[in-house]
Design an enzyme around this catalytic site. Structure first.
Site, PDB file in Angstrom:
ATOM      1  N   GLU A 167      72.292  12.443  36.498  1.00 57.27           N
ATOM      2  CA  GLU A 167      71.260  11.449  36.778  1.00 57.27           C
ATOM      3  C   GLU A 167      69.920  12.145  36.587  1.00 57.27           C
ATOM      4  O   GLU A 167      69.682  13.221  37.120  1.00 57.27           O
ATOM      5  CB  GLU A 167      71.435  10.930  38.205  1.00 57.27           C
ATOM      6  CG  GLU A 167      70.809   9.563  38.439  1.00 57.27           C
ATOM      7  CD  GLU A 167      69.309   9.615  38.556  1.00 57.27           C
ATOM      8  OE1 GLU A 167      68.623   9.037  37.691  1.00 57.27           O
ATOM      9  OE2 GLU A 167      68.818  10.250  39.498  1.00 57.27           O
ATOM     10  N   HIS A 168      69.026  11.535  35.830  1.00 54.58           N
ATOM     11  CA  HIS A 168      67.885  12.241  35.272  1.00 54.58           C
ATOM     12  C   HIS A 168      66.720  12.455  36.230  1.00 54.58           C
ATOM     13  O   HIS A 168      65.905  13.357  36.030  1.00 54.58           O
ATOM     14  CB  HIS A 168      67.381  11.472  34.043  1.00 54.58           C
ATOM     15  CG  HIS A 168      66.782  12.342  32.993  1.00 54.58           C
ATOM     16  ND1 HIS A 168      66.752  11.990  31.675  1.00 54.58           N
ATOM     17  CD2 HIS A 168      66.200  13.551  33.059  1.00 54.58           C
ATOM     18  CE1 HIS A 168      66.171  12.948  30.969  1.00 54.58           C
ATOM     19  NE2 HIS A 168      65.818  13.903  31.791  1.00 54.58           N
ATOM     20  N   SER A 169      66.595  11.647  37.272  1.00 50.49           N
ATOM     21  CA  SER A 169      65.361  11.684  38.054  1.00 50.49           C
ATOM     22  C   SER A 169      65.153  12.963  38.883  1.00 50.49           C
ATOM     23  O   SER A 169      64.017  13.418  38.995  1.00 50.49           O
ATOM     24  CB  SER A 169      65.264  10.441  38.947  1.00 50.49           C
ATOM     25  OG  SER A 169      66.324  10.371  39.870  1.00 50.49           O
ATOM     26  N   CYS A 213      65.891  16.139  38.341  1.00 46.36           N
ATOM     27  CA  CYS A 213      65.466  17.283  37.551  1.00 46.36           C
ATOM     28  C   CYS A 213      65.731  16.993  36.084  1.00 46.36           C
ATOM     29  O   CYS A 213      66.524  16.117  35.744  1.00 46.36           O
ATOM     30  CB  CYS A 213      66.185  18.568  37.979  1.00 46.36           C
ATOM     31  SG  CYS A 213      67.971  18.515  37.740  1.00 46.36           S
TER      32      CYS A 213
END
Length: 602
Positions: A314-316, A318
């Site tokens: 999941e990108h948020s 890091c």
């Protein structure tokens, strides 16, 4: 000389704050980026808007001062503290699957028994789990816990470049982090670093189990200890009544918080996708049908029943670069066929059961209906190009490797579509405290001249090589500016967000402001990826491409994603034109700077 290891976070207090670039320099950079997209008349029209915006006493000056005021009250970083995670990720209302998540394909374990490398082996039939799969999963879990210990004890040397140290804050945002969907804006849930949880979530046949990574005294379990627990989980899931696939909801917009504290997730698939890379990457990107996954976790590792493994993130919390560094390290040691057992008391895994009612079943059904078209529409391919790598680029092409790869992508797009488009490349701002990224605008007058020149048969090889040099140098200058906190995109975003209700300006409302940020090509490079077989993420616009790449010494790897529904894009065609561009550019560089000697590899 002292052999004392520099602690992981020892440079944090030395890092400068993210600067606020000047209004004049930022708008000049913005204007220059528009030149390849506008006619002379259109450019002059926009230039007048910019001139009015930055004039003394003008709105630009007022907004700039407000940004300075924001910086003064920000604890660490005016962008990260105030807006970035919310605006870039948490307020985005699209499902995270494909739209935001990324994947990293781990290389095949060198100790994999040969029979697992065949496409039709009987030990990896659909619906089954294999002993090798469990062994490798246990090994990966133990190595993930070992790396967490290195972070927690500050035993990893801080990342540095030749000239400055880099912020290590994102290393504290990998373990035990979960995104929780909320109305209008999602939320990141995490405990203070170091993450105190001692368990991992195992998802198997859409069922959820808590696996203990540590014994009652806090000692980390060995590969063999974890292997015993995984066998217990497999034995249990094969005999219990299965609950509905709750994890499908995390591909949509539902809220479930029972597993938020788990350090990371292990997905055990009872099937394999063969030995190719395209189908494998699809499975590791979205689980083929979003089953047996939990897409809201910062890090998940899926293992097919032939032992092939990959990470989905999941990108948020890091940027993918940090998990890729972790995953590279995880892949350094092969799985032991006969892992040791500690002999300590092993805490048995525990199955998580959900309270499921008719509404839950309806939610799962509706989520699946929304997700299926997204998955079916995703056109993913992997390219592994082995003719040359960054050794050739540095020695013979005499270019910055990253700038060269960016020109490869520009040329590949031009070959495919006979035009140039706005292009995003991730630029790191980690030399600043809590720095993450800014936009490198790859498209420039120089890159446009290069791709047009490469396809112009009337130009000489020397002229084409000169255009390549000019384009890569321009790109390197822009990249360095971004790294130094002088990009224009995050700055202009900050100014726009500081507009008050009664304020507006043509610079933000004219068509080109939006068009220049429509990243038809969305690109990002990670590390050399020696222990990774590939990587990728989704395109940003439905008529565009998402391209992630790994630049090794002698091997270049590209993950390419576009949409089947777009009549404009074709991932396989783009893949072929990346190959064509790589070969064409190699040819002109060799003609100018002599042939590439294979002995250089030795």
């Amino acid at each position: 000389m002292s052999n004392q290891v520099i602690k992981t976070f020892s440079n944090q207090y030395k890092l400068p704050r993210l600067p606020i670039p000047s209004l004049e320099e930022s708008t000049t950079k913005y204007l220059n980026s528009l030149k390849p997209l506008l006619s002379f008349e259109e450019f002059e029209y926009t230039k007048q808007h910019v001139k009015d915006f930055i004039k003394p006493g003008g709105l630009g000056q007022k907004l700039h001062q407000r940004l300075i005021d924001i910086d003064r009250i920000s604890p660490y970083n005016w962008l990260d503290d105030t807006w970035w995670i919310k605006k870039a990720y948490l307020e985005w209302r699209a499902p995270v699957i494909i739209n935001s998540n990324w994947y990293l394909l781990l290389i095949d374990d060198p100790n994999t028994p040969e029979e697992y490398f065949t496409n039709n082996n009987e030990i990896c039939l659909k619906g089954q789990f294999s002993k090798w799969q469990i062994k490798r999963a246990a090994h990966l879990i133990e190595k993930m816990l070992e790396y967490k210990n290195l972070i927690d004890t500050e035993s990893i040397p801080p990342d540095i470049t030749r000239t400055y140290p880099l912020c290590m804050h994102q290393y504290t945002r990998c373990y035990g982090i979960t995104r929780i969907p909320k109305l209008n804006c999602d939320e990141l849930i995490y405990t203070p670093h170091p993450a105190p949880a001692k368990h991992i979530l195992v998802i198997i046949k859409d069922q959820f189990y808590i696996l203990n990574g540590y014994d009652k005294d806090g000692q980390r379990y060995t590969d063999g200890d974890i292997e015993i627990q995984l066998h217990q989980i497999v034995d249990d899931v094969l005999k219990v009544q299965l609950d509905p696939p709750i994890g499908v909801l995390t591909a949509d917009d539902q809220t479930l918080t029972l597993i938020e504290n788990a350090l990371f997730i292990i997905n055990l698939d009872d099937y394999s996708t063969g030995m190719g890379f395209d189908k494998f990457s699809q499975n590791m990107f979205h689980g083929l049908n979003a089953h047996n996954r939990w897409f809201d976790k910062a890090m998940s590792i899926a293992i097919e029943n032939n032992g092939r493994a990959a990470m989905n993130g999941e990108h948020s919390p890091c940027d993918a670069l940090i998990p890729s560094i972790i995953f590279q390290w995880i892949g350094l040691e092969p799985t032991l066929p006969n892992a040791s057992v500690s002999g300590r008391s092993i805490i048995s895994p525990k199955r998580i059961r959900f309270t499921i009612n008719e509404q839950t079943l309806k939610d799962i059904f509706e989520a699946q209906k929304r997700i299926d078209p997204i998955i079916v529409d995703s056109d993913i391919v992997i390219l592994q190009f082995s003719e040359y790598g960054i050794q050739f680029i540095k020695k013979i092409a005499k270019c910055s490797p990253d700038a060269y790869i960016q020109m490869v992508l520009q040329l590949a797009y031009f070959k495919t579509h006979q035009k140039v488009v706005p292009t995003y490349e991730t630029g790191s701002t980690r030399q600043f405290l809590h720095g993450r990224t800014d936009t490198i605008r790859t498209l420039s007058l120089e890159s446009k001249a290069f791709v047009e020149g490469m396809e112009n048969k009337s130009l000489t090889v020397q002229q084409k090589y000169n255009l390549l040099q000019a384009a890569t140098k321009a790109h390197s200058i822009y990249s360095q500016d971004v790294s130094n906190g002088k990009g224009c995109d995050r700055y202009l975003l900050g100014l726009k967000l500081l507009l008050q209700k009664d304020e507006s300006h043509p610079i933000f409302t004219e068509t080109i402001f939006i068009k220049s940020q429509e990243w038809i090509l969305s690109t990002s490079g990670l590390n050399s990826g020696d222990k990774l077989n590939g990587t990728g993420f989704g395109c940003v616009y439905p008529n565009g491409y998402g391209i992630n790449y790994l630049s090794g010494e002698y091997l270049l790897k590209f993950g390419i994603e576009s949409k089947y529904s777009s009549s404009e894009t074709d991932s396989n065609a783009f893949k072929q034109n990346i190959i064509n561009a790589l070969k064409d550019m190699k040819d002109i560089c060799e003609q100018i700077n002599s042939n590439y000697e294979k002995e250089d590899r030795l």
